[in-house]
Motif scaffolding. Structure first.
Motif, PDB file in Angstrom:
ATOM      1  N   VAL A  73      46.630  61.478  12.532  1.00 23.91           N
ATOM      2  CA  VAL A  73      45.812  60.278  12.726  1.00 23.91           C
ATOM      3  C   VAL A  73      46.699  59.086  13.098  1.00 23.91           C
ATOM      4  N   LEU A  74      47.817  58.917  12.350  1.00 26.60           N
ATOM      5  CA  LEU A  74      48.694  57.781  12.638  1.00 26.60           C
ATOM      6  C   LEU A  74      49.272  57.882  14.044  1.00 26.60           C
ATOM      7  N   SER A  75      49.610  59.111  14.482  1.00 21.25           N
ATOM      8  CA  SER A  75      50.164  59.276  15.825  1.00 21.25           C
ATOM      9  C   SER A  75      49.138  58.864  16.874  1.00 21.25           C
ATOM     10  N   LEU A  76      47.891  59.316  16.675  1.00 18.93           N
ATOM     11  CA  LEU A  76      46.853  58.995  17.663  1.00 18.93           C
ATOM     12  C   LEU A  76      46.642  57.487  17.733  1.00 18.93           C
ATOM     13  N   VAL A  77      46.558  56.856  16.548  1.00 20.24           N
ATOM     14  CA  VAL A  77      46.350  55.407  16.531  1.00 20.24           C
ATOM     15  C   VAL A  77      47.534  54.701  17.178  1.00 20.24           C
ATOM     16  N   ALA A  78      48.759  55.183  16.870  1.00 17.70           N
ATOM     17  CA  ALA A  78      49.964  54.565  17.436  1.00 17.70           C
ATOM     18  C   ALA A  78      49.919  54.627  18.951  1.00 17.70           C
ATOM     19  N   ILE A  79      49.587  55.798  19.480  1.00 14.14           N
ATOM     20  CA  ILE A  79      49.608  55.971  20.938  1.00 14.14           C
ATOM     21  C   ILE A  79      48.625  55.010  21.595  1.00 14.14           C
ATOM     22  N   VAL A  80      47.397  54.963  21.078  1.00 10.09           N
ATOM     23  CA  VAL A  80      46.366  54.152  21.726  1.00 10.09           C
ATOM     24  C   VAL A  80      46.663  52.661  21.563  1.00 10.09           C
ATOM     25  N   THR A  81      46.860  52.209  20.308  1.00 11.77           N
ATOM     26  CA  THR A  81      46.988  50.755  20.122  1.00 11.77           C
ATOM     27  C   THR A  81      48.271  50.225  20.750  1.00 11.77           C
ATOM     28  N   ALA A  82      49.392  50.938  20.547  1.00 17.40           N
ATOM     29  CA  ALA A  82      50.648  50.402  21.080  1.00 17.40           C
ATOM     30  C   ALA A  82      50.624  50.390  22.603  1.00 17.40           C
ATOM     31  N   SER A  83      50.013  51.418  23.220  1.00 19.59           N
ATOM     32  CA  SER A  83      49.935  51.424  24.685  1.00 19.59           C
ATOM     33  C   SER A  83      49.084  50.260  25.168  1.00 19.59           C
ATOM     34  N   LEU A  84      47.961  50.019  24.456  1.00 15.77           N
ATOM     35  CA  LEU A  84      47.085  48.920  24.871  1.00 15.77           C
ATOM     36  C   LEU A  84      47.776  47.572  24.683  1.00 15.77           C
ATOM     37  N   VAL A 103      56.827  52.456  20.662  1.00 13.95           N
ATOM     38  CA  VAL A 103      56.015  52.795  19.492  1.00 13.95           C
ATOM     39  C   VAL A 103      55.011  53.881  19.869  1.00 13.95           C
ATOM     40  N   ALA A 104      54.426  53.754  21.075  1.00 18.35           N
ATOM     41  CA  ALA A 104      53.458  54.751  21.524  1.00 18.35           C
ATOM     42  C   ALA A 104      54.132  56.107  21.733  1.00 18.35           C
ATOM     43  N   GLN A 105      55.320  56.076  22.345  1.00 17.07           N
ATOM     44  CA  GLN A 105      56.003  57.342  22.642  1.00 17.07           C
ATOM     45  C   GLN A 105      56.447  58.039  21.359  1.00 17.07           C
ATOM     46  N   ILE A 106      56.823  57.238  20.331  1.00 17.99           N
ATOM     47  CA  ILE A 106      57.159  57.849  19.044  1.00 17.99           C
ATOM     48  C   ILE A 106      55.918  58.538  18.490  1.00 17.99           C
ATOM     49  N   GLY A 107      54.732  57.980  18.798  1.00 22.03           N
ATOM     50  CA  GLY A 107      53.485  58.634  18.420  1.00 22.03           C
ATOM     51  C   GLY A 107      53.377  60.035  19.004  1.00 22.03           C
ATOM     52  N   TYR A 108      53.810  60.205  20.268  1.00 22.83           N
ATOM     53  CA  TYR A 108      53.768  61.551  20.855  1.00 22.83           C
ATOM     54  C   TYR A 108      54.694  62.504  20.096  1.00 22.83           C
ATOM     55  N   ILE A 109      55.861  61.969  19.686  1.00 20.80           N
ATOM     56  CA  ILE A 109      56.808  62.841  18.969  1.00 20.80           C
ATOM     57  C   ILE A 109      56.198  63.271  17.639  1.00 20.80           C
ATOM     58  N   THR A 110      55.633  62.289  16.884  1.00 18.85           N
ATOM     59  CA  THR A 110      55.070  62.658  15.582  1.00 18.85           C
ATOM     60  C   THR A 110      53.812  63.510  15.746  1.00 18.85           C
ATOM     61  N   LEU A 111      53.130  63.336  16.892  1.00 15.81           N
ATOM     62  CA  LEU A 111      51.985  64.204  17.178  1.00 15.81           C
ATOM     63  C   LEU A 111      52.451  65.648  17.245  1.00 15.81           C
ATOM     64  N   GLY A 112      53.583  65.873  17.933  1.00 18.98           N
ATOM     65  CA  GLY A 112      54.149  67.226  18.013  1.00 18.98           C
ATOM     66  C   GLY A 112      54.520  67.739  16.636  1.00 18.98           C
ATOM     67  N   ILE A 113      55.096  66.853  15.790  1.00 19.03           N
ATOM     68  CA  ILE A 113      55.476  67.293  14.442  1.00 19.03           C
ATOM     69  C   ILE A 113      54.234  67.680  13.649  1.00 19.03           C
ATOM     70  N   SER A 114      53.142  66.902  13.822  1.00 20.43           N
ATOM     71  CA  SER A 114      51.945  67.168  13.023  1.00 20.43           C
ATOM     72  C   SER A 114      51.331  68.525  13.373  1.00 20.43           C
ATOM     73  N   MET A 115      51.587  69.030  14.576  1.00 18.91           N
ATOM     74  CA  MET A 115      51.064  70.358  14.922  1.00 18.91           C
ATOM     75  C   MET A 115      51.780  71.440  14.122  1.00 18.91           C
ATOM     76  N   VAL A 120      62.003  68.032  22.248  1.00 14.41           N
ATOM     77  CA  VAL A 120      62.353  67.778  23.637  1.00 14.41           C
ATOM     78  C   VAL A 120      61.949  66.344  24.016  1.00 14.41           C
ATOM     79  N   HIS A 121      60.853  65.847  23.425  1.00 16.98           N
ATOM     80  CA  HIS A 121      60.455  64.478  23.733  1.00 16.98           C
ATOM     81  C   HIS A 121      61.403  63.483  23.078  1.00 16.98           C
TER      82      HIS A 121
END
Lengths: 121, 493
Positions: B285-296, B313-325, B336-337
């Motif tokens: 959830v935090l990764s998704l919120v990070a990606i959207v809000t920080a990009s905006l 901040v948004a790109q770190i969201g992608y990294i933690t998104l990968g970790i959450s999987m 790799v990211h």
């Protein structure tokens, strides 16, 4: 009584929360650093207190001594104290520089000063 | 003989270069020492990486004390990968700093910058290489304290406030981490990471272990600027000297991500992280919120440094998104990211530093008409920007590809759509630069017109070339990341 028996933990927790609260609630940059210092100090207690055995001695092998306290937490915390002092010194140095640049050490005054300048420019 | 001591030299050489730079004082000598030390670390890191991929993990016993009593330095597929990134970026930013720092700092302070740069590199390398949880804290503080000063070196007085805020939040983060380690030590009586992993299942109080997990997660998340603990980052990146911004953006948060990976998968184990507490769901959830809000938020920034800081901040969201999987593909994507984003952001901030040098600031209005006045700088930003978006043929695409594979594997099709859709926001904020640089008439007079100086342009373009190179030739990065992911998942009990 186990609540009182764990009093060192209670003190640790109180110091920890009080320190963190000061950091968050105070706007004065020096007071924030004092809070941070209290917060860090609580961790020293968290490590040191459980290392002591009641009736234990320093871990030196000698006749008649069977119970030893754990020396490792002391070593770790000695390092942590050095880190804490360095952080505090650096924090204070930065506050001195902020005071020179802004003429204030209150957080809201500093933010207002930057806002005014941003609006004026 | 000396070859066996390479893991120690990796950290010790930059650590000793720092006082040496202070003693020498002459800025050119300090620069030479810092660059040589970082280049040495880079060469050692490459050597260690090839050694690890050929013969498996290296365990180095500091002072010949065997673990778990002594401190162990451990180089495996994951740490070797991060070591190469940190030392490589450290070398390039040291080269870049020659001209960039000379323009931004008073002459008599320049040697201090190089000393701090070496300290910061040593701290980050130490965090990566150590196999001891408390030793990691010490290195974390070496890296953090030096980065606070590096940020405070910025010319703008707001750099001081940014450094102060980072100091407060960074220290809270490190203290949380040390509380977590303390609880682990109380539960297990050991600080060695492998030993911790072996002893944790028998810990007397699972509650203390869960508390440790929570403290370490919050502490490290503060350091890696996971949303909503990212508030220190944009100001710190915006007001620090350009070379510092590039170095910290490319390495500091990445090493913290590495620490999180180590603790989640190497020490606590997936079972504990995923089943006892809803860590994966929280992280998702935090990764998704990070990606959207920080990009905006990045879309509305008027300053290029701030724009790319929010994008970080948004790109770190992608990294933690990968970790959450927590799957093979997810972790491959995260690792790799971590590398690709480090390279991409390093390139972007180095190039933006060139604009800041010539135009006096990194405001978006300074970028007007840059396509004509600074063609190489603008082209570099566009190429690195494409990598940030994840266009095929660039490094960013590779990481997003594995992220999408991981999402498909988990059967989460909405996540695939999410990754693609949020990449479009990245298109929008990179487009703002393209529009200003290529489609606007040159703005007011710039104090120093002309292309970025060559000594700054070359390191930046090496990273730009790496963005494209690692996008086309993926065997080294993806191979390394896959081995790291296998190690992390295999290491879990």
């Amino acid at each position: 009584m186990s609540v009182l028996g764990h009093y060192s933990y209670w003190i640790t927790v109180i110091l920890m929360v009080a320190g963190l609260y000061i950091v968050i609630a105070r706007g004065n940059l020096i007071k924030k650093l004092i809070g941070l210092s209290i917060f860090q100090t609580s961790v020293y207690l968290l490590y040191i207190a459980p290392g002591k055995l009641i009736g234990g001695t320093a871990p030196i092998v000698a006749d008649g001594f069977k119970l030893y306290s754990n020396p490792l937490p002391h070593v770790l915390i000695l390092t942590a104290i050095v880190v804490g002092v360095a952080t505090l010194a650096l924090g204070l140095a930065i506050v001195v520089r902020i005071r020179e640049a802004y003429g204030a050490i209150e957080e809201d005054e500093i933010l207002a000063a930057d806002r005014d300048r941003g609006a004026g420019a | 003989m000396t070859l066996a001591h390479l893991p120690a030299l990796e950290v010790v050489v930059p650590l000793l270069a720092a006082p040496l730079a202070v003693l020498l004082r002459r800025s050119s000598l300090a620069w030479a020492i810092a660059t040589a030390a970082c280049a040495f670390s880079f060469a050692v890191a490459l050597l260690l990486a090839s050694e690890v991929s050929a013969h498996g993990p290296i365990s180095y016993h500091l002072g010949s004390w065997p673990p778990p009593w002594g401190i162990e330095y451990r180089v495996d597929a994951l740490s070797a990968f991060v070591l190469v990134l940190v030392s490589g970026i450290g070398t390039l930013t040291a080269l870049y700093a020659w001209r960039s720092i000379a323009a931004e700092l008073p002459r008599d302070q320049i040697y201090l910058y190089y000393a701090l740069h070496c300290l910061c590199v040593a701290g980050l390398l130490g965090m990566t290489i150590t196999g001891d949880a408390f030793n990691l804290f010490v290195f974390m503080e070496i890296a953090s304290l030096s980065s606070y000063v590096l940020i405070a070196l910025g010319r703008d007085r707001r750099a001081l406030v940014a450094a102060y805020q980072y100091l407060i939040l960074g220290t809270i983060g490190a203290t949380f981490y040390v509380i977590g380690v303390g609880l682990l030590y109380l539960s297990t009586g050991t600080l060695n990471m492998d030993d911790l992993a072996a002893r944790l299942p028998q810990a007397a109080s699972p509650r203390a272990v869960l508390a440790a997990l929570a403290f370490i997660t919050v502490g490290v998340s503060l350091k890696l600027a996971l949303f909503p603990l990212h508030l220190w980052l944009p100001n710190a990146y915006a007001y620090a000297p350009s070379a510092v911004t590039a170095f910290l953006a490319a390495t500091a948060t990445k090493v913290s991500v590495y620490v999180l990976l180590r603790f989640y998968f190497g020490i606590f184990g997936l079972e504990l992280v995923a089943e006892s507490l809803p860590m994966r769901e929280i992280l998702l959830v935090l990764s998704l919120v990070a990606i959207v809000t920080a990009s905006l938020v990045a879309l509305w920034q008027a300053d290029l440094k701030r724009l790319f800081a929010y994008s970080s901040v948004a790109q770190i969201g992608y990294i933690t998104l990968g970790i959450s999987m927590a799957s093979r593909d997810g972790l491959t994507a995260a690792v790799v990211h971590l590398f690709n984003h480090g390279v991409t952001k390093g390139a972007l901030f180095l190039l933006v530093g060139g604009i800041a040098l010539r135009a006096g600031s990194a405001g978006l209005e300074c970028a007007r008409g840059l396509g004509r006045t600074m063609p190489l700088t603008s082209l570099g930003i566009v190429i690195a920007g494409l990598s940030l978006i994840g266009v095929p043929g660039t490094a960013g695409f590779v990481s997003k590809w594995y992220l999408v594979l991981g999402a498909i594997e988990a059967g989460r099709w909405w996540l695939v759509a999410f990754v693609v859709a949020t990449s479009l926001i990245a298109v929008a904020y990179v487009w703002r630069f393209v529009e200003a640089a290529y489609l606007s008439a040159p703005g007011g007079r710039t104090p120093e017109p002309g292309e970025t100086p060559a000594t700054m342009l070359v390191p930046a373009w090496i990273l730009v070339a790496a963005c494209v190179g690692f996008g086309l030739q993926t065997s080294w990065t993806v191979g390394g990341a896959q081995r790291a992911a296998a190690l992390l998942l295999g290491g879990a009990p």
